[in-house]
Motif scaffolding. Structure first.
Motif, PDB file in Angstrom:
ATOM      1  N   LYS A 156       0.846  -1.187   0.000  1.00 31.64           N
ATOM      2  CA  LYS A 156       0.000   0.000   0.000  1.00 31.64           C
ATOM      3  C   LYS A 156       0.887   1.245   0.000  1.00 31.64           C
ATOM      4  O   LYS A 156       2.070   1.173   0.265  1.00 31.64           O
ATOM      5  N   GLY A 157       0.251   2.389  -0.266  1.00 34.33           N
ATOM      6  CA  GLY A 157       1.006   3.635  -0.213  1.00 34.33           C
ATOM      7  C   GLY A 157       2.008   3.725  -1.336  1.00 34.33           C
ATOM      8  O   GLY A 157       1.703   3.512  -2.496  1.00 34.33           O
ATOM      9  N   ARG A 158       3.244   3.999  -0.996  1.00 32.81           N
ATOM     10  CA  ARG A 158       4.351   4.164  -1.916  1.00 32.81           C
ATOM     11  C   ARG A 158       4.127   5.341  -2.847  1.00 32.81           C
ATOM     12  O   ARG A 158       3.869   6.442  -2.383  1.00 32.81           O
ATOM     13  N   SER A 159       4.194   5.168  -4.146  1.00 32.81           N
ATOM     14  CA  SER A 159       4.163   6.284  -5.088  1.00 32.81           C
ATOM     15  C   SER A 159       2.734   6.602  -5.533  1.00 32.81           C
ATOM     16  O   SER A 159       1.765   6.028  -5.059  1.00 32.81           O
ATOM     17  N   TRP A 160       2.645   7.543  -6.479  1.00 30.81           N
ATOM     18  CA  TRP A 160       1.373   7.795  -7.129  1.00 30.81           C
ATOM     19  C   TRP A 160       0.864   6.489  -7.727  1.00 30.81           C
ATOM     20  O   TRP A 160       1.644   5.600  -8.074  1.00 30.81           O
ATOM     21  N   SER A 161      -0.451   6.388  -7.882  1.00 31.16           N
ATOM     22  CA  SER A 161      -1.049   5.160  -8.384  1.00 31.16           C
ATOM     23  C   SER A 161      -2.163   5.462  -9.366  1.00 31.16           C
ATOM     24  O   SER A 161      -2.830   6.496  -9.264  1.00 31.16           O
ATOM     25  N   TYR A 162      -2.343   4.541 -10.301  1.00 27.15           N
ATOM     26  CA  TYR A 162      -3.531   4.550 -11.146  1.00 27.15           C
ATOM     27  C   TYR A 162      -4.486   3.504 -10.596  1.00 27.15           C
ATOM     28  O   TYR A 162      -4.094   2.359 -10.340  1.00 27.15           O
ATOM     29  N   ARG A 163      -5.734   3.916 -10.428  1.00 31.28           N
ATOM     30  CA  ARG A 163      -6.744   3.042  -9.835  1.00 31.28           C
ATOM     31  C   ARG A 163      -7.952   2.964 -10.757  1.00 31.28           C
ATOM     32  O   ARG A 163      -8.390   3.983 -11.314  1.00 31.28           O
ATOM     33  N   ASN A 170      -5.273  -1.513  -8.718  1.00 31.34           N
ATOM     34  CA  ASN A 170      -4.407  -0.401  -8.376  1.00 31.34           C
ATOM     35  C   ASN A 170      -2.988  -0.712  -8.824  1.00 31.34           C
ATOM     36  O   ASN A 170      -2.496  -1.827  -8.598  1.00 31.34           O
ATOM     37  N   LEU A 171      -2.342   0.227  -9.463  1.00 33.97           N
ATOM     38  CA  LEU A 171      -0.983   0.005  -9.966  1.00 33.97           C
ATOM     39  C   LEU A 171      -0.126   1.225  -9.673  1.00 33.97           C
ATOM     40  O   LEU A 171      -0.417   2.338 -10.107  1.00 33.97           O
ATOM     41  N   HIS A 172       0.934   1.023  -8.896  1.00 37.57           N
ATOM     42  CA  HIS A 172       1.865   2.102  -8.584  1.00 37.57           C
ATOM     43  C   HIS A 172       2.599   2.573  -9.844  1.00 37.57           C
ATOM     44  O   HIS A 172       3.047   1.743 -10.639  1.00 37.57           O
ATOM     45  N   VAL A 173       2.763   3.857  -9.976  1.00 33.33           N
ATOM     46  CA  VAL A 173       3.595   4.394 -11.049  1.00 33.33           C
ATOM     47  C   VAL A 173       5.023   3.891 -10.860  1.00 33.33           C
ATOM     48  O   VAL A 173       5.716   3.572 -11.827  1.00 33.33           O
ATOM     49  N   ALA A 174       5.473   3.802  -9.614  1.00 32.79           N
ATOM     50  CA  ALA A 174       6.822   3.299  -9.330  1.00 32.79           C
ATOM     51  C   ALA A 174       6.997   1.866  -9.808  1.00 32.79           C
ATOM     52  O   ALA A 174       8.059   1.493 -10.325  1.00 32.79           O
ATOM     53  N   CYS A 175       5.963   1.036  -9.644  1.00 33.32           N
ATOM     54  CA  CYS A 175       6.059  -0.361 -10.070  1.00 33.32           C
ATOM     55  C   CYS A 175       6.136  -0.486 -11.585  1.00 33.32           C
ATOM     56  O   CYS A 175       6.833  -1.360 -12.111  1.00 33.32           O
ATOM     57  N   VAL A 176       5.415   0.373 -12.272  1.00 35.84           N
ATOM     58  CA  VAL A 176       5.496   0.373 -13.734  1.00 35.84           C
ATOM     59  C   VAL A 176       6.905   0.740 -14.161  1.00 35.84           C
ATOM     60  O   VAL A 176       7.497   0.106 -15.046  1.00 35.84           O
ATOM     61  N   ALA A 232      -6.564  -5.880 -15.800  1.00 30.86           N
ATOM     62  CA  ALA A 232      -5.158  -5.609 -15.554  1.00 30.86           C
ATOM     63  C   ALA A 232      -4.400  -5.445 -16.859  1.00 30.86           C
ATOM     64  O   ALA A 232      -3.493  -4.625 -16.969  1.00 30.86           O
ATOM     65  N   GLY A 233      -4.773  -6.233 -17.853  1.00 25.90           N
ATOM     66  CA  GLY A 233      -4.118  -6.114 -19.153  1.00 25.90           C
ATOM     67  C   GLY A 233      -4.354  -4.767 -19.784  1.00 25.90           C
ATOM     68  O   GLY A 233      -3.434  -4.103 -20.262  1.00 25.90           O
ATOM     69  N   PHE A 234      -5.621  -4.326 -19.771  1.00 28.26           N
ATOM     70  CA  PHE A 234      -5.936  -3.002 -20.298  1.00 28.26           C
ATOM     71  C   PHE A 234      -5.223  -1.916 -19.505  1.00 28.26           C
ATOM     72  O   PHE A 234      -4.697  -0.961 -20.064  1.00 28.26           O
ATOM     73  N   ALA A 235      -5.216  -2.064 -18.181  1.00 31.84           N
ATOM     74  CA  ALA A 235      -4.621  -1.050 -17.320  1.00 31.84           C
ATOM     75  C   ALA A 235      -3.139  -0.887 -17.600  1.00 31.84           C
ATOM     76  O   ALA A 235      -2.646   0.234 -17.751  1.00 31.84           O
ATOM     77  N   LEU A 236      -2.425  -1.992 -17.660  1.00 33.28           N
ATOM     78  CA  LEU A 236      -0.990  -1.902 -17.870  1.00 33.28           C
ATOM     79  C   LEU A 236      -0.659  -1.294 -19.224  1.00 33.28           C
ATOM     80  O   LEU A 236       0.301  -0.532 -19.354  1.00 33.28           O
TER      81      LEU A 236
END
Length: 262
Positions: A156-163, A170-176, A232-236
Motif C-alpha cells: 500500500k502507499g508508496r508512489s502515485w497510483s492509477y486506480r 491499483n498500480l503504482h507508477v513506481a512499479c510500472v 489488468a491487461g488493459f490497465a498496464l
C-alpha cells in the motif's frame, strides 16, 4: 484513447506536447532537433529516463534524443496534487543533495520540475501524467495515495497510483517504472563509442522482456498476488504508455498481453 489532465494541468500539458516538425533546443544548440516516431527504445538526454516512440532527435549524427515533454517543456505549471506549489522547469536538480521524483520515487538526475517553496521534484513525464486514462473500456484515475494494495507489488502507499473506476485494480507508477527498468537490458544494450545500441526488434523486444519480468514477479510471490484479470491487461497497456511519455495506440500495444494471461 482519451486522456484527461484536469483544468489547469490540462492547459499546461497541452502546451508542452504541441508537435513541431523541427525545433531548436537550449540543451543542444548546435543542431536542430526533428520530431520522429520510432519503435526503438531510447534514453532521453534531458531527464535521463527511458522513452520509446515519439521523440525529438538530432537532425545530424549526434546521438541526442528527447522526450516530447523534455523537448517542449512548460516554464512553470501547477499540479492538482500540490495546489500550493508552483513548479519551475530546471535543466539540473538544485543543490548537491540527491533528489527523487515525488511521483515515481526514482532519482532525478536531469531535467525536472521543482517547487522551491516545498522542495518537491517531478520528472517531466511524471509531471504530465494524465489524471484520467480511458481506452474506451477501462478508466483509470491517478491518485497521490491509495489505501489499496498494488496489483504488482502487493504493498500500500508508496508512489502515485492509477486506480480503476471499480476500485478493484491499483498500480503504482513506481512499479510500472520498475518493470520497464528491469527489462531495459533486453532492449538497451549499452553505449559503444558514445552511441546508444538497441536491439533491432524494438517494441517487440520490450514487450517480451516485460512479460518475462511480470511472470517472474508473479511466480516468485507464490500466488500471493491475485490472479491476473482482463482489466489488468488493459490497465498496464495505458499506464505504460503514459509513463513512457507517449500516450499513443502503438505504444499502448507493447504491453497488451502482459497481465491478461491467467
Amino acid at each position: 484513447m482519451y486522456y484527461s489532465t484536469g483544468k489547469s494541468h490540462e492547459k499546461e500539458t497541452n502546451m508542452s506536447i504541441t508537435k513541431c516538425s523541427e525545433i531548436s533546443h537550449f540543451n543542444h544548440p548546435q543542431h536542430k532537433l526533428r520530431f520522429e516516431y520510432s519503435e526503438f527504445p531510447f534514453k532521453c538526454d534531458g531527464c535521463k529516463e527511458i522513452g520509446i516512440g515519439s521523440r525529438y532527435k538530432c537532425s545530424k549524427i549526434c546521438d541526442y534524443d528527447l522526450h516530447m515533454h523534455c523537448a517542449i517543456p512548460s516554464p512553470s505549471f501547477f499540479h492538482p496534487f500540490y495546489p500550493k506549489c508552483s513548479f519551475q522547469f530546471l535543466s539540473l536538480p538544485p543543490g548537491e543533495t540527491p533528489r527523487f521524483c515525488n511521483a515515481c520515487e526514482k532519482s532525478v538526475t536531469g531535467f525536472l520540475y521543482h517547487c522551491f517553496s516545498c522542495g518537491f521534484d517531478l520528472h517531466p513525464c511524471c509531471a504530465k501524467l494524465p489524471m484520467l486514462l480511458d481506452d474506451g473500456e477501462t478508466k483509470l484515475y491517478l491518485y497521490r495515495k491509495v489505501s489499496s494494495p498494488c496489483h504488482r507489488c502487493g504493498q500500500k502507499g508508496r508512489s502515485w497510483s492509477y486506480r480503476s473506476k471499480c476500485k478493484k485494480y491499483n498500480l503504482h507508477v513506481a512499479c510500472v517504472r520498475d518493470m520497464i527498468v528491469e527489462s531495459w537490458h533486453e532492449v538497451y544494450v549499452g553505449r559503444s563509442n558514445g552511441k546508444k545500441m538497441v536491439e533491432n526488434n524494438g517494441i517487440h523486444s520490450l514487450k517480451n522482456s516485460l512479460v518475462s519480468v511480470h511472470n517472474s514477479s508473479r511466480n516468485n510471490k507464490g500466488g500471493k498476488v491475485r490472479k491476473c484479470c482482463e482489466i489488468a491487461g488493459f490497465a498496464l497497456q495505458i499506464v505504460v504508455s503514459a509513463v513512457l511519455g507517449d500516450p499513443t495506440a502503438l505504444i499502448a500495444g507493447i504491453a497488451g498481453s502482459l497481465m491478461s494471461r491467467a
